[in-house]
Design a protein around this motif. Sequence first.
Motif, PDB file in Angstrom:
ATOM      1  N   LEU A 181       0.815  -1.213   0.000  1.00 34.38           N
ATOM      2  CA  LEU A 181       0.000   0.000   0.000  1.00 34.38           C
ATOM      3  C   LEU A 181       0.852   1.268   0.000  1.00 34.38           C
ATOM      4  CD1 LEU A 181      -2.863  -1.026   2.462  1.00 34.38           C
ATOM      5  CD2 LEU A 181      -2.861  -1.045  -0.025  1.00 34.38           C
ATOM      6  N   VAL A 237       1.663   6.575  -7.105  1.00 32.90           N
ATOM      7  CA  VAL A 237       0.524   7.344  -7.605  1.00 32.90           C
ATOM      8  C   VAL A 237       0.825   8.839  -7.521  1.00 32.90           C
ATOM      9  CG1 VAL A 237      -1.860   8.014  -7.071  1.00 32.90           C
ATOM     10  CG2 VAL A 237      -1.240   5.604  -7.162  1.00 32.90           C
ATOM     11  N   ARG A 238       1.435   9.283  -6.419  1.00 29.09           N
ATOM     12  CA  ARG A 238       1.785  10.701  -6.297  1.00 29.09           C
ATOM     13  C   ARG A 238       2.769  11.112  -7.397  1.00 29.09           C
ATOM     14  NH1 ARG A 238       1.631   9.493  -0.595  1.00 29.09           N
ATOM     15  NH2 ARG A 238       3.895   9.088  -0.589  1.00 29.09           N
ATOM     16  N   GLN A 282      -7.838   6.143  -7.628  1.00 28.93           N
ATOM     17  CA  GLN A 282      -6.753   6.639  -6.778  1.00 28.93           C
ATOM     18  C   GLN A 282      -6.025   7.803  -7.455  1.00 28.93           C
ATOM     19  OE1 GLN A 282      -4.176   3.432  -5.605  1.00 28.93           O
ATOM     20  NE2 GLN A 282      -3.379   4.532  -3.817  1.00 28.93           N
ATOM     21  N   ASN A 301      -8.409  10.834  -7.295  1.00 27.21           N
ATOM     22  CA  ASN A 301      -8.461  11.397  -5.940  1.00 27.21           C
ATOM     23  C   ASN A 301      -7.210  12.238  -5.661  1.00 27.21           C
ATOM     24  OD1 ASN A 301     -10.913  10.184  -5.449  1.00 27.21           O
ATOM     25  ND2 ASN A 301     -10.042   8.439  -4.344  1.00 27.21           N
ATOM     26  N   ARG A 302      -6.062  11.775  -6.124  1.00 26.66           N
ATOM     27  CA  ARG A 302      -4.820  12.533  -5.924  1.00 26.66           C
ATOM     28  C   ARG A 302      -4.863  13.850  -6.700  1.00 26.66           C
ATOM     29  NH1 ARG A 302      -0.948  13.956  -2.483  1.00 26.66           N
ATOM     30  NH2 ARG A 302       0.902  14.723  -3.625  1.00 26.66           N
ATOM     31  N   ARG A 319       2.695   1.874  -3.290  1.00 26.53           N
ATOM     32  CA  ARG A 319       1.705   2.154  -4.344  1.00 26.53           C
ATOM     33  C   ARG A 319       1.244   3.600  -4.266  1.00 26.53           C
ATOM     34  NH1 ARG A 319      -3.443  -1.085  -6.686  1.00 26.53           N
ATOM     35  NH2 ARG A 319      -4.871   0.654  -6.982  1.00 26.53           N
ATOM     36  N   ARG A 320       0.959   4.096  -3.049  1.00 27.73           N
ATOM     37  CA  ARG A 320       0.529   5.488  -2.907  1.00 27.73           C
ATOM     38  C   ARG A 320       1.637   6.453  -3.351  1.00 27.73           C
ATOM     39  NH1 ARG A 320      -2.334   3.555   1.805  1.00 27.73           N
ATOM     40  NH2 ARG A 320      -0.462   3.872   3.084  1.00 27.73           N
ATOM     41  N   GLU A 321       2.862   6.105  -3.039  1.00 27.73           N
ATOM     42  CA  GLU A 321       3.980   6.969  -3.448  1.00 27.73           C
ATOM     43  C   GLU A 321       4.093   7.026  -4.965  1.00 27.73           C
ATOM     44  OE1 GLU A 321       8.879   7.199  -2.974  1.00 27.73           O
ATOM     45  OE2 GLU A 321       7.689   5.825  -1.709  1.00 27.73           O
TER      46      GLU A 321
END
Length: 705
Positions: free
Chosen positions: A300, A307-308, A361, A364-365, A303-305
Amino acid sequence: MQAMLVRLKEKLLSSSDIPSCDIDKLIDELVTEDLLTLYNEGQLKSDKTRKHFFKQKFNFVEPKQIYLGTDTADKERFCQYVPVKETLASLFRQTSVREQYNQSKMLDSVDKVMEDIKDGTCSTQNAIFHEHPSSLSIMLYQDAFEVVNPLGSGKKKHKILAVYMTLDTEQIQQEIKRVLPELDGNKLQDVVNHLCFVVGVQKTQDLALVEVTDLQDFLFPIQCRKLLMDFKQRASRGQVDETPIEITFTPLPPHDSLYEQPSTSYTPSSSDWLSMFQIPWERMPAALLHAASNKEKAPLGPRREFVRNVVAAMRELCPNPNLADCGEVAKQIFSKHSLTFGDFSEEGEQLGKGYSSLQRQLKNRVEHVNRDSVVHRIRQPQKNTAEEELNSCTVKKVRCKVDSYGCINWQPTSMPDGETTESLEMKRNVLLEKFQYGGPNSTDLSDVDNLMQETYIYQRQMINACPPPAISDIEVEWPYLFTKRGLCNHFETLTGIDISSRLSECLIGKSKRIVDYFQKQTLKWNADVQALLKEIEATPATNNKTAISAILLTMKYFKEKENSLFILVDETSTKMSIETEQTLPATPRLIMLGDKLLTSAKWMVSIEGKVTHCIGQELDFAAALSALFGCFYVFNIEYQESASATLELIQRFFVRINPEGTKCAAKYGTSRKTGSTVKRKIENVNPHVHTFLQSLTEFEWKTSN
């Protein structure tokens, strides 16, 4: 018996002049031809053999059982019906009956003298008798009688009702007379009676099916050949009148041409910047690179990094990418590392497009980084308000992808081998007759399953018609679709999934996981979920408690009201009382009979304000849920917006139907927070459902380690 014969012999010898040899001969005859002895021997020795003998020798017409529905106590009721046509055919097999019928037609009435009912006003002024003189004159009557009760038929509830009908043979008579004008009246009438009442000819087009053996007892061979040759020649030239079939089979247009309405999936973006955009693969975190190389699920945090980093690269070319743009980028990432970034169920089945969560995702970012920039968040103004949109809704005139959502055999385009419209219509009538005689329980017959499978294309033809037919109209034509077995068999042909087995296997195990997920995190949930958890804990265990609890908990989680899917009624309620006392909605509901939802043990399904399916008391909640869920697909019904998240969870988690898009195409819905009407975002996978499944998986992974 022997003592009686001895006394008879003594009386005859003492009181008559009959020679003793003749008396002895008479007694011997009585002994050898004794009816009581014969009755207990040979073909009449048992009840079974006697019935068989009666059917063979006395033209027995067996009564048929007809299903009348249920009474106020919800008990199935039947009546016994002796078929009128078969009774008439049996009568006209007797030479004496045919002769009497012919004589009655030849007798002329005497003026001002009433000799028979045919001399009355009702008969002499009847248009049918004038137009068709050979019609059967039948008098309707009923009479009640009692064979064992001396107090009369009024003391019992069973009465005998005889019903007859008038058959028209005039046109058939004219056809035969045209070919064989030399036939006299009696011979002609005999032929017509035999064709109508024995062979089964009902209209002139049936004459083409007559064979030589049907006529050889009444006509010379050359006359038979003349008739048959003429019948077949006229049929081949199309000169024989045909009665139109009520339901015609009109092939639907090709599958793709049905989708004239917008799909619920997204149209690829045409933004120019996408053609220049490159995924910044070099900015993938090390842990994510390791997962991608091993084809593992993305952690997780990494993955978020990533996406940013991707959104930062996107915004260099476009400050505010829209949802479709995010979808195109997510698609590129998914195509290269599907197992790392894709949406898959625990069984390994792809959810929708496979990249809906990544798309969401990314979006949302984008919205997060643009939260303080008003210019970058400006969109085109709405053309209509929610209320205007709702008021402008009309009945759809074309079918759309929502109707065939999740189906693999929504509308077959070719007839089964050897079938025609007429043959399918005949099979539909056979099914109607079987249901009329046997009721819903006759669905267990193997030939019913075969006939329903063979007429599947004909069923879809009616269901897929546009504008859509009313559920009540479908029930009239295809009553077996309104039994649990018939519905689930149709669902399997439609989707390729045996929903009964699938839910029976999955519901218990997966429901327990959902209940554990909520119970082990009690303090995490809102007051409604906590109150339901307390009620579940206080409710005694039953076979259906866990499954019902899981569905109710997810509804509370999604903030959907229980009455958007379930209706609670008294356990003594019947189909009739529910339709009378309850205001049933148009969209499908599962009616739960009991003191409360958790303890209900009987179920019914309602659609369009009527109870359509009664689930047998011996079946469980999985069977009831199968019937409810199957209705949405079999009858082309969209998920009601008020329960769309729960229904999609059942679809994707329990039934495992995972196509792109959603079966709820409503553009507007009710906000779960404010209760006001708001515009809905049309997603490939309901984000609330995806989040719930993701949270469930993460929770189980954490608690198992």
